[in-house]
Design a protein around this motif. Structure first.
Motif, mmCIF file in Angstrom:
data_model
loop_
_atom_site.group_PDB
_atom_site.id
_atom_site.type_symbol
_atom_site.label_atom_id
_atom_site.label_comp_id
_atom_site.label_asym_id
_atom_site.label_seq_id
_atom_site.Cartn_x
_atom_site.Cartn_y
_atom_site.Cartn_z
ATOM 1 N N PRO B 50 0.930 -0.872 -0.251
ATOM 2 C CA PRO B 50 -0.110 -0.091 -0.348
ATOM 3 C C PRO B 50 0.669 1.171 -0.099
ATOM 4 O O PRO B 50 0.398 2.095 -0.596
ATOM 5 N N ALA B 51 2.210 1.210 1.033
ATOM 6 C CA ALA B 51 3.198 2.568 0.535
ATOM 7 C C ALA B 51 3.084 3.275 -0.755
ATOM 8 O O ALA B 51 3.589 4.136 -1.504
ATOM 9 N N PHE B 52 2.533 2.005 -2.085
ATOM 10 C CA PHE B 52 3.541 2.401 -2.629
ATOM 11 C C PHE B 52 2.230 3.158 -3.722
ATOM 12 O O PHE B 52 2.379 4.230 -4.130
ATOM 13 N N VAL B 53 1.215 3.175 -3.172
ATOM 14 C CA VAL B 53 0.220 3.896 -3.697
ATOM 15 C C VAL B 53 -0.372 5.011 -3.351
ATOM 16 O O VAL B 53 0.135 6.022 -3.981
ATOM 17 N N ILE B 54 0.464 5.167 -2.110
ATOM 18 C CA ILE B 54 0.851 6.893 -1.040
ATOM 19 C C ILE B 54 1.978 6.962 -1.516
ATOM 20 O O ILE B 54 1.497 8.858 -2.438
ATOM 21 N N PHE B 55 2.827 6.516 -1.932
ATOM 22 C CA PHE B 55 3.937 7.448 -2.725
ATOM 23 C C PHE B 55 4.062 7.489 -3.964
ATOM 24 O O PHE B 55 3.954 9.388 -4.066
ATOM 25 N N ALA B 56 2.946 6.765 -5.061
ATOM 26 C CA ALA B 56 2.552 8.204 -6.186
ATOM 27 C C ALA B 56 1.389 9.005 -6.329
ATOM 28 O O ALA B 56 2.093 9.580 -6.969
ATOM 29 N N LEU B 57 0.768 9.348 -5.076
ATOM 30 C CA LEU B 57 -0.337 9.629 -5.227
ATOM 31 C C LEU B 57 0.256 10.875 -4.313
ATOM 32 O O LEU B 57 0.294 12.101 -4.442
ATOM 33 N N GLN B 58 1.664 10.787 -3.929
ATOM 34 C CA GLN B 58 2.017 12.105 -2.928
ATOM 35 C C GLN B 58 3.356 12.663 -4.067
ATOM 36 O O GLN B 58 4.177 13.828 -4.373
ATOM 37 N N ASN B 59 3.765 11.887 -4.781
ATOM 38 C CA ASN B 59 4.589 12.608 -5.979
ATOM 39 C C ASN B 59 3.881 12.651 -7.136
ATOM 40 O O ASN B 59 4.660 12.190 -8.272
ATOM 41 N N GLY B 60 2.887 12.976 -7.570
ATOM 42 C CA GLY B 60 2.245 13.432 -8.723
ATOM 43 C C GLY B 60 1.417 12.901 -9.417
ATOM 44 O O GLY B 60 0.683 13.518 -10.657
ATOM 45 N N ALA B 61 1.321 11.842 -8.709
ATOM 46 C CA ALA B 61 -0.070 11.185 -9.863
ATOM 47 C C ALA B 61 -1.543 11.616 -8.600
ATOM 48 O O ALA B 61 -1.891 11.881 -7.842
ATOM 49 N N ASP B 62 -2.713 11.457 -10.138
ATOM 50 C CA ASP B 62 -4.558 11.758 -9.505
ATOM 51 C C ASP B 62 -4.985 10.667 -9.300
ATOM 52 O O ASP B 62 -5.739 10.690 -8.188
ATOM 53 N N GLY B 63 -4.596 9.687 -9.699
ATOM 54 C CA GLY B 63 -5.190 8.214 -9.141
ATOM 55 C C GLY B 63 -3.951 6.873 -9.309
ATOM 56 O O GLY B 63 -3.681 7.203 -9.929
ATOM 57 N N VAL B 64 -4.046 6.610 -9.110
ATOM 58 C CA VAL B 64 -3.073 4.722 -8.582
ATOM 59 C C VAL B 64 -4.507 3.675 -9.116
ATOM 60 O O VAL B 64 -5.342 3.381 -8.063
ATOM 61 N N MET B 65 -4.534 2.351 -9.179
ATOM 62 C CA MET B 65 -4.891 1.602 -9.865
ATOM 63 C C MET B 65 -4.029 0.339 -9.818
ATOM 64 O O MET B 65 -3.125 0.090 -10.322
ATOM 65 N N ILE B 66 -4.813 -0.643 -9.603
ATOM 66 C CA ILE B 66 -4.162 -2.115 -9.130
ATOM 67 C C ILE B 66 -5.115 -3.203 -10.262
ATOM 68 O O ILE B 66 -6.035 -3.145 -9.514
ATOM 69 N N GLY B 67 -3.988 -4.222 -10.787
ATOM 70 C CA GLY B 67 -5.180 -4.217 -11.465
ATOM 71 C C GLY B 67 -4.033 -5.964 -11.072
ATOM 72 O O GLY B 67 -2.857 -6.143 -11.455
ATOM 73 N N GLY B 68 -5.381 -7.084 -10.939
ATOM 74 C CA GLY B 68 -4.584 -8.225 -10.708
ATOM 75 C C GLY B 68 -5.753 -9.072 -11.643
ATOM 76 O O GLY B 68 -6.993 -8.947 -12.327
ATOM 77 N N CYS B 69 -5.572 -10.456 -11.352
ATOM 78 C CA CYS B 69 -6.119 -11.521 -12.130
ATOM 79 C C CYS B 69 -7.470 -11.218 -11.131
ATOM 80 O O CYS B 69 -7.419 -11.429 -10.342
ATOM 81 N N HIS B 70 -8.544 -12.292 -12.098
ATOM 82 C CA HIS B 70 -9.617 -12.587 -11.055
ATOM 83 C C HIS B 70 -10.013 -13.308 -9.825
ATOM 84 O O HIS B 70 -9.014 -14.216 -10.062
ATOM 85 N N ILE B 71 -10.591 -13.229 -8.410
ATOM 86 C CA ILE B 71 -10.353 -14.274 -7.622
ATOM 87 C C ILE B 71 -10.296 -15.925 -8.009
ATOM 88 O O ILE B 71 -11.227 -16.430 -9.220
ATOM 89 N N GLY B 72 -9.395 -16.651 -7.927
ATOM 90 C CA GLY B 72 -9.810 -17.954 -8.287
ATOM 91 C C GLY B 72 -8.488 -18.334 -9.271
ATOM 92 O O GLY B 72 -7.923 -19.721 -9.423
#
Lengths: 277, 143, 676
Positions: B50-72
């Protein structure tokens, strides 16, 4: 209660059931944690002053109880534990930081006054309560009323002001019994710039709050250690409530229950969570 | 800067096995989606601290998305389960800190769902445009 | 198996935090803040939290060292002390000197001055207070009659207005800043006068960014406004002070327009600040090196005192002129007489009655009656060859003193140099004999905080190797030089002697300090101590106004050296870095020095963050990385002085205040060029 506890501890020491007892010692009006090994010393044992016994020793980043255990492997240690000490013990044992088998927990409850000082929701050991009565805890942070009325932007401004006061003493981390990581993100130079005041907002404080979302044992030590009175636990209260509601989990209540954020035991049906994303 | 001119910057942390390939598919299939996204490949959505998300938001990102495989479908069996549990808590943390939780998203997009990837980015960009610049970003912040 | 905690005093700044050293099986493993202490309240700054790390560092000195053919050789205590005793006996009294230390206990400072005065028979004893608060001792002495912080730290929580001038309190005295922040939360006003935009400025109601070295003009300007608007406390001036008319006369011409021209502060801000300060119920002034380390250091201090007296802000709770002293025991070292002009308790050496008293106490025929040389003078005289031997205890002039090239010249020119320290410092490397000392954790002793609180520090562990406590070393050396007056079995004995002959410490004993600290003056065994000075009357009777004219700093920028260079500290390091640079986390926060310059200046020179530049003055030059920041104004450069490899003091100007002999660390002219 004090005399009963002293008698009990004396019996433990006399019968050699334990090697010694970790508790708070008082002398000339000062008080500090101490490892009692002689029964004569028990006259200096005190229960009305609080020092967390499960403190994580910095800069070694090992827990005190772990250090004691490693100095005398196989020996039994007594701990005169408040609610927070017991919770710390359970959380640490889940993470392999202490060995519960060799620990004799002598639990006693705090009074309401102490609970207020620490803003403690459960001022008594839930499993090993031996002395005292369970008293009502404090379930709301003292600044919650003010904070909860703020909107998103208001909250951001609130934290910007509070975090600007931070002098980067690392007190919140150093005083925390659960903070034992050898490599701490708060010191990671890629993540938080070194040598700068005010600190980077909010990443410096975010790290600990987030990592303890489902570990915080509500001992209140971080706020007591903060010289600038930053109400860090406002966030912890929100997260702990959330974890309780979603995963039915409160840290430190049961040594067998795994932390829901870090340990996924079986692939449970949690589609409901998707709704929250 | 008025809101109509504002172009949000999105950081997308994508799982190597599903979403990254899905994004690739969206590209090779020449699907149209806004150019506001910067993708970063990670081995699993569960690897994202989660620190990556904060790091991005603090350093110029307006939004952060995590993309992953479907559950299972996780290639590491349980990675996306952890990711999901964390993401829910992260949203609450963001909100407590005064960061709009809508600036963070967790999406399940498989390797074959190029269209879904394009759709999600479109939606996210539109939403961020409405939210305006991220106040944590020092450059965008008004005095 | 044993685990216990030993209560001791933090070895860094003068705030006076206490903490517990956690001891497991005879080894220090960590630190616990003291929850039962007025100042600490369970808090510490980052330096305090890791203060045990240097104690157990592998580089600690463990055996005496003697320099033979340019190399240090380990020696026995017997050999080393014999050599020192033999050598020191050779020189005439006026050819030797000692530097005591603000890092060691009151007892050890007392012994050092006793050693210098009775065994070496000279008053050439001084310590680093000369470099930080000599101006305070002189200035507040002149105005109030006592050169120490007037109020105590915890009461500052209840002040109504804080005027902070020349002190970056959050970084330099974090635990004092804590109380100021509490006051701020309760609605107190904060006026900040600092050339840099420090952490505080965000919280300041008014931030006055004056040009470095123009404090007298600013203070006179504020007094001008106060008098002009009739905001002065007439009753207080009438009853408690003297010489008000002379001040009034001089201040007249410092109207806001005039002051704006000198200081570069908007005149409206000066007016507002003056009103804010004068109108509040209880206003406190806080100052530190930014006021004292100037050629006009005493003038600055006196002006602060003038301002406080003018508005009647002395002798009440939450008011006063509060000099925040830098070192753990700089107050105590002054109190215990490690100064060239006074015995312990500020009893002047030129007074015959005082000399008689100490001659009887110490059983000597005569004590030297001439005022001795100061730190800065000792080194100057060494360079000239008039001082031939120096005995330095726990100081590192090779980083801390101005114009290091000159310092090195002076120390190298000595025939014999003894250094007693816990590490092989830059200064120790120049020594002929190095004596290994015990650190704060390895001995008993008392330390006096900036607010005059005498506190007891206790021994937690034994010193490493053969290292000994400073008091043992001095006593041993004195015995070998033929004195019978150094038979002490413990520091407690020494404290008993101090309290016998030092009225302000009269009621202080180890027995009383066990529970908590005591504020001096504490005259007798049943005296409760004095947190607030000058309550009913000033120590000198009436408070005295001194009319002060503004003078420019000694060196101003010109076409060749266009920048003003100012020096200071950062929160993560401490003084010459002897201790803090041995601590991992502090090094990782700030690994080396830097020069702060304004983005506009950086743009002109096409500099980037972290690019290396050469900063030079008329005295020397250093290579140092750049930090581009809005914290400094255009035309001003700031360098922290902790770092020996890019030492700010290679550059600083060794000109002195005429009375206090304090060097002008805070202002000199420099130029900045890109490193080739």
């Amino acid at each position: 209660m004090l005399n009963k506890i002293r008698d009990y501890c004396r019996d433990l020491l006399e019968s050699k059931k334990v090697e010694g007892i970790l508790a708070v010692y008082t002398e000339n009006g000062n008080y500090f944690p101490y490892f009692f090994t002689k029964k004569e010393e028990l006259n200096n044992l005190c229960i009305d002053k609080k020092y967390l016994l499960l403190n994580s020793v910095k800069p070694l980043r090992e827990n005190l109880v772990f250090l004691l255990q490693s100095k005398m492997p196989g020996k039994r240690i007594g701990i005169l534990a408040r609610g927070c000490d017991e919770r710390a013990l359970f959380e640490l044992s889940k993470r392999g930081q202490v060995n519960l088998d060799n620990i004799e927990t002598i639990g006693y409850s705090c009074n309401e006054e102490q609970a207020k000082i620490c803003t403690c929701p459960t001022p008594y050991p839930t499993v090993n309560l031996k002395f005292g009565e369970k008293v009502e805890g404090v379930s709301e942070h003292k600044r919650w009323k003010e904070f909860s009325q703020l909107d998103i932007e208001g909250k951001r401004k609130f934290w910007e002001k509070e975090f600007s006061k931070c002098i980067k003493c690392f007190g919140c981390r150093n005083a925390c019994p659960i903070c034992f990581c050898k490599e701490c993100l708060m010191e990671d130079r890629k993540f938080v710039k070194g040598g700068e005041l005010p600190v980077e907002i909010p990443s410096f404080h975010f790290v600990q709050r987030y990592h303890h979302a489902a570990q915080c044992i509500s001992c209140g030590e971080c706020e007591i250690a903060c010289p600038m009175d930053i109400p860090l636990r406002l966030i912890s209260f929100v997260l702990l409530n959330r974890v309780k509601k979603l995963y039915d989990y409160t840290p430190g209540m049961n040594p067998k229950q795994e932390c829901p954020i870090y340990t996924i035991k079986e692939e449970r049906n949690e589609e409901a969570l998707d709704e929250l994303l | 800067m008025s809101k109509s001119e504002f172009e949000p910057r999105i950081v997308a942390l994508l799982c190597n096995w599903c979403t990254y390939t899905g994004a690739d598919l969206a590209g090779t299939a020449r699907m149209k989606y806004p150019p506001n996204v910067r993708t970063l490949r990670v081995m699993c959505s569960g690897r994202v601290d989660p620190a990556f998300v904060i790091f991005a938001l603090q350093n110029g990102a307006d939004g952060v998305m995590i993309g992953g495989c479907h559950i299972g479908d996780c290639h590491y069996a349980k990675g996306n389960y952890s990711s999901r549990r964390r993401a829910v808590i992260l949203k609450d943390t963001l909100e407590s800190l005064g960061i709009d939780p809508r600036r963070f998203r967790l999406e399940w997009i498989s390797a074959s769902e190029g269209d879904k990837f394009a759709e999600v980015i479109k939606k996210f960009t539109k939403e961020l445009k409405e939210l305006g610049p991220n106040p944590l970003n020092k450059g965008a912040q008004d005095a | 198996m044993s685990y216990y905690n030993v209560l001791t005093v933090c070895p860094y700044c003068g705030s006076g935090c206490t903490f517990y050293l956690q001891v497991l099986q005879g080894e220090i493993i960590g630190i616990l803040p003291n929850k039962n202490h007025e100042i600490s309240q369970g808090n510490l700054c980052i330096k305090g939290w890791f203060a045990n790390e240097f104690v157990t560092h592998k580089d600690r000195l463990k055996k005496p060292l003697i320099k033979k053919d340019g190399n240090f050789v380990e020696a026995s205590w017997d050999e080393a002390l014999q050599l020192v005793a033999k050598k020191l006996k050779v020189y005439k009294p006026e050819e030797v000197g000692t530097l005591s230390s603000a890092k060691v206990s009151n007892e050890e400072n007392y012994l050092m001055q006793k050693f210098t005065r009775t065994v070496l028979k000279t008053n050439n004893v001084d310590h680093c207070a000369r470099l930080c608060h000599a101006s305070t001792v002189v200035g507040l002495g002149k105005s109030f009659g006592s050169g120490a912080m007037t109020n105590s730290i915890p009461e500052m929580e209840n002040t109504k207005c804080m005027f902070v001038i020349g002190s970056n309190t959050t970084e330099q005295h974090p635990m004092v800043a804590k109380f100021m922040m509490k006051a701020k939360e309760k609605g107190a006003k904060l006026i900040l006068a600092d050339p840099r935009k420090v952490v505080w400025s965000k919280f300041a109601d008014i931030h006055l960014q004056q040009r470095p070295g123009t404090d007298v003009a600013l203070l006179n300007g504020m007094m001008n406004v106060i008098l002009e608007e009739g905001l002065e406390d007439k009753k207080f001036i009438e009853e408690r002070t003297e010489d008000f008319e002379s001040l009034k006369e001089v201040v007249k011409k410092y109207n806001p327009e005039y002051v704006e021209k000198i200081t570069g502060i908007d005149k409206q801000l000066i007016v507002e600040a003056a009103r804010m300060y004068a109108k509040s119920e209880a206003s406190a002034i806080f100052y530190s090196m930014g006021i004292t380390q100037h050629t006009t250091g005493v003038d600055n201090v006196v002006s602060c005192a003038n301002l406080a007296m003018l508005t009647g802000n002395v002798g009440k709770v939450g008011t006063g002129v509060n000099a925040l002293r830098g070192q753990v025991n700089v107050q105590g070292a002054c109190d215990c007489g490690a100064l060239p002009n006074v015995f312990s308790g500020y009893q002047v050496v030129t007074d015959e009655a005082n000399r008689k008293k100490f001659e009887q106490a110490w059983h000597v025929d005569s004590l030297p009656d001439k005022v001795g040389l100061t730190v800065t003078e000792l080194i100057g005289e060494a360079a000239k060859g008039n001082i031939k031997a120096l005995y330095i205890m726990g100081e590192n002039p090779m980083v801390s003193d101005p114009d290091l090239k000159h310092v090195k010249e002076g120390l190298s020119n000595l025939e014999f140099l003894v250094v007693q320290d816990i590490f092989l410092t830059e200064t120790a490397q120049l020594a002929d004999v190095v004596l290994p000392a015990a650190s704060f954790a390895e001995k008993d002793g008392t330390y006096t905080t900036t607010d005059r609180r005498v506190q007891l520090a206790r021994k937690a562990v034994d010193p490493p190797g053969e290292a000994k406590a400073d008091w043992e070393i001095i006593s041993e050396l004195a015995k070998r030089m033929g004195s019978n007056e150094f038979n002490y079995s413990s520091p407690s004995d020494i404290m008993d002697e101090i309290s016998r002959y030092t009225p302000i410490y009269g009621g202080i004993s180890y027995e009383r300090l066990k529970e908590k600290g005591l504020h001096w003056p504490c005259h007798s065994k049943d005296h409760p101590g004095t947190p607030i000075l000058h309550k009913e009357k000033f120590s000198r009777g009436k408070g005295k106004f001194w009319a002060i004219e503004f003078k420019e700093p000694a060196e101003l920028p010109d076409s060749e050296y266009p920048f003003i260079l100012t020096t200071g500290r950062v929160i993560f390091h401490y003084h010459t870095g002897t201790m803090t640079r041995k601590v991992e986390i502090l090094n990782s926060e700030v690994p080396t020095g830097f020069v702060e310059i304004n983005p506009k200046d950086a743009k002109k020179m096409a500099l980037f963050d972290n690019s290396t530049v050469v900063v030079s003055t008329r005295r020397g030059s250093i290579q140092i990385p750049v930090k581009i920041t809005e914290r400094v104004k255009e035309g001003v450069a700031f360098i922290p002085f902790h770092f020996a490899e890019c030492a700010a003091n290679e550059l600083t100007n060794p000109v002195l205040d005429p009375v206090a002999k304090i060097p002008e660390f805070k202002v000199c002219a420099c130029k900045i060029e890109r490193a080739s």
